[in-house]
Write a protein that holds these residues in place. Structure first.
Motif, PDB file in Angstrom:
ATOM      1  N   GLN A  54       0.808  -1.220   0.000  1.00  0.00           N
ATOM      2  CA  GLN A  54       0.000   0.000   0.000  1.00  0.00           C
ATOM      3  C   GLN A  54       0.845   1.275   0.000  1.00  0.00           C
ATOM      4  OE1 GLN A  54      -2.083  -0.653   3.669  1.00  0.00           O
ATOM      5  NE2 GLN A  54      -3.814  -1.691   2.708  1.00  0.00           N
ATOM      6  N   PHE A  55       2.088   1.183   0.461  1.00  0.00           N
ATOM      7  CA  PHE A  55       2.877   2.380   0.758  1.00  0.00           C
ATOM      8  C   PHE A  55       3.090   3.274  -0.458  1.00  0.00           C
ATOM      9  CE2 PHE A  55       6.909   4.643   1.223  1.00  0.00           C
ATOM     10  CZ  PHE A  55       6.713   5.291   2.426  1.00  0.00           C
ATOM     11  N   LEU A  56       3.609   2.735  -1.552  1.00  0.00           N
ATOM     12  CA  LEU A  56       3.952   3.567  -2.705  1.00  0.00           C
ATOM     13  C   LEU A  56       2.718   4.219  -3.344  1.00  0.00           C
ATOM     14  CD1 LEU A  56       6.866   1.621  -4.440  1.00  0.00           C
ATOM     15  CD2 LEU A  56       6.967   3.731  -3.089  1.00  0.00           C
ATOM     16  N   PRO A  57       1.609   3.478  -3.575  1.00  0.00           N
ATOM     17  CA  PRO A  57       0.419   4.167  -4.090  1.00  0.00           C
ATOM     18  C   PRO A  57      -0.080   5.269  -3.161  1.00  0.00           C
ATOM     19  CG  PRO A  57       0.191   1.796  -4.360  1.00  0.00           C
ATOM     20  CD  PRO A  57       1.412   2.015  -3.520  1.00  0.00           C
ATOM     21  N   ALA A  58      -0.026   5.015  -1.853  1.00  0.00           N
ATOM     22  CA  ALA A  58      -0.466   6.030  -0.889  1.00  0.00           C
ATOM     23  C   ALA A  58       0.433   7.253  -0.947  1.00  0.00           C
ATOM     24  CB  ALA A  58      -0.483   5.436   0.520  1.00  0.00           C
ATOM     25  N   LEU A  59       1.739   7.030  -0.992  1.00  0.00           N
ATOM     26  CA  LEU A  59       2.687   8.147  -1.045  1.00  0.00           C
ATOM     27  C   LEU A  59       2.495   8.949  -2.329  1.00  0.00           C
ATOM     28  CD1 LEU A  59       5.121   9.638   0.156  1.00  0.00           C
ATOM     29  CD2 LEU A  59       6.597   7.984  -1.023  1.00  0.00           C
ATOM     30  N   ALA A  60       2.315   8.252  -3.451  1.00  0.00           N
ATOM     31  CA  ALA A  60       2.116   8.946  -4.730  1.00  0.00           C
ATOM     32  C   ALA A  60       0.846   9.789  -4.700  1.00  0.00           C
ATOM     33  CB  ALA A  60       2.055   7.927  -5.869  1.00  0.00           C
ATOM     34  N   TYR A  61      -0.212   9.244  -4.117  1.00  0.00           N
ATOM     35  CA  TYR A  61      -1.476   9.980  -4.038  1.00  0.00           C
ATOM     36  C   TYR A  61      -1.337  11.227  -3.179  1.00  0.00           C
ATOM     37  CZ  TYR A  61      -6.405  10.976  -3.120  1.00  0.00           C
ATOM     38  OH  TYR A  61      -7.623  11.592  -2.996  1.00  0.00           O
ATOM     39  N   LEU A  62      -0.643  11.098  -2.051  1.00  0.00           N
ATOM     40  CA  LEU A  62      -0.472  12.244  -1.163  1.00  0.00           C
ATOM     41  C   LEU A  62       0.423  13.316  -1.798  1.00  0.00           C
ATOM     42  CD1 LEU A  62      -0.092  10.411   2.273  1.00  0.00           C
ATOM     43  CD2 LEU A  62      -2.041  11.756   1.471  1.00  0.00           C
ATOM     44  N   LEU A  63       1.456  12.896  -2.516  1.00  0.00           N
ATOM     45  CA  LEU A  63       2.304  13.861  -3.212  1.00  0.00           C
ATOM     46  C   LEU A  63       1.533  14.584  -4.304  1.00  0.00           C
ATOM     47  CD1 LEU A  63       5.660  11.859  -3.506  1.00  0.00           C
ATOM     48  CD2 LEU A  63       5.156  13.802  -1.993  1.00  0.00           C
ATOM     49  N   PHE A  64       0.668  13.843  -4.996  1.00  0.00           N
ATOM     50  CA  PHE A  64      -0.169  14.470  -6.026  1.00  0.00           C
ATOM     51  C   PHE A  64      -1.119  15.486  -5.403  1.00  0.00           C
ATOM     52  CE2 PHE A  64      -4.246  14.494  -8.308  1.00  0.00           C
ATOM     53  CZ  PHE A  64      -3.833  15.013  -9.534  1.00  0.00           C
ATOM     54  N   MET A  65      -1.758  15.115  -4.285  1.00  0.00           N
ATOM     55  CA  MET A  65      -2.649  16.051  -3.604  1.00  0.00           C
ATOM     56  C   MET A  65      -1.898  17.308  -3.182  1.00  0.00           C
ATOM     57  SD  MET A  65      -5.271  13.909  -1.185  1.00  0.00           S
ATOM     58  CE  MET A  65      -6.196  15.417  -0.890  1.00  0.00           C
ATOM     59  N   GLY A  66      -0.667  17.111  -2.678  1.00  0.00           N
ATOM     60  CA  GLY A  66       0.126  18.260  -2.256  1.00  0.00           C
ATOM     61  C   GLY A  66       0.474  19.170  -3.427  1.00  0.00           C
TER      62      GLY A  66
END
Length: 326
Positions: A184-196
């Protein structure tokens, strides 16, 4: 006795924390369900790594990496539980706490249905009756809601699928948690970076308290899971099976008392049918477990009483063993 008491304490702690989840997720607003879910995934892996480091339990990782089928099962389990988490967070924060509780009430019935359809398991008559009553409850609730209870069904089927896949993974609680959150980590990190990058993240824009609450989602996920693992190794499966209803019961009561969700007569009727099905299922499981214990005790007594070399007694004992097999 001390081990049983500890097991009960851990079990009540685990299911109690799960039951109180509807009070936690609204604290993370104005973050949306997607952002909350991503933070839960991200921080859960960090907590899992800290636990593994403290316990020095890394030896299982190379073996898993050498098994592509097992890794695929872990990835599937991680995907399904992510869907379950996302629906649950969205349901709670959208005002459907009672319906999310319903999902975990009917989950045992869905697991039984999976066993029949996918694993070709045979049901006892009372299990068939419980499944039939549960299906009737869904119809009654669909009438009460004016639609099928999609949130409850999605939660029940996603968690049932997750449980089914986890049987193929075959990892202990902490290891399984770490393996799934690593997916789950990489998709979650990518999503949060995109939101930022879009200026939509609330992680640093709502104050320190909000930031700490989002970061605590990992610990909130891990602590009850660890408590459950400690309970499961100390208590009989039948006791764990009874305790699993504590969490949705707490969630149901929170939906009524805290969030003041409406419960017209049709919904009460549907929930009453679900509870009847679960009571029937639990009674049948306890009755069957009791019969198994009595047969096993009788077999041990028969073997202890038989003289050495008594072929008739040996043959009779073998026949009794065969009768105990499924």
């Amino acid at each position: 006795m001390n081990e049983q008491r500890a097991g009960l304490a851990y079990g009540f702690a685990a299911y109690g924390m799960w039951g109180l989840f509807p009070l936690f997720w609204p604290l993370l607003e104005p973050a949306g369900a997607g952002e909350i879910l991503a933070h839960r995934m991200l921080w859960s892996l960090i907590v899992a790594c800290v636990i593994l480091l403290a316990l020095r339990r890394w030896s299982w990782i190379p073996g898993v990496l050498r098994q592509p089928k097992r890794m695929a099962a872990i990835a599937l389990a991680s995907t399904v539980i992510s869907i379950n988490w996302g629906i649950y967070i969205w349901g709670v924060n959208s005002g459907y706490v009672v319906e999310t509780a319903l999902g975990y009430f009917i989950n045992p019935l869905v697991s039984i249905a999976f066993g029949v359809v996918l694993l070709r398991e045979r049901l006892r008559p009372f299990q068939w009756a419980a499944v039939g009553i549960g299906a009737s409850a869904v119809v009654v609730l669909a009438i009460g809601y004016g639609r099928p209870p999609w949130i409850a069904l999605a939660l029940a089927f996603s968690f049932g699928t997750y449980s089914l896949v986890k049987k193929k993974v075959g990892l202990d609680g902490v290891e399984s948690f770490a393996a799934e959150t690593s997916v789950q980590f990489l998709p979650a990190l990518a999503y949060l970076l995109f939101m930022g990058s879009q200026g939509e993240s609330t992680f640093t824009s709502e104050g320190v308290g909000h930031t700490l609450l989002l970061a605590s989602a990992g610990a909130v996920t891990a602590v009850p899971l660890i408590a459950f693992g400690a309970s499961a190794v100390r208590l009989p499966l039948s006791t764990i099976g009874l305790m699993q209803y504590l969490a949705p019961t707490f969630q149901f009561l929170i939906g009524l008392a805290v969030f003041h969700e409406s419960m017209p007569p049709e919904r009460w009727a549907g929930f009453a049918l679900v509870w009847l099905a679960l009571a029937l299922l639990t009674w049948d499981a306890l009755r069957t477990a009791g019969q198994g214990r009595r047969q096993a005790a009788a077999l041990r007594a028969q073997q202890a009483a038989a003289p050495a070399g008594d072929t008739d007694a040996d043959a009779e004992a073998t026949a009794s063993k065969d009768a105990l097999r499924p």
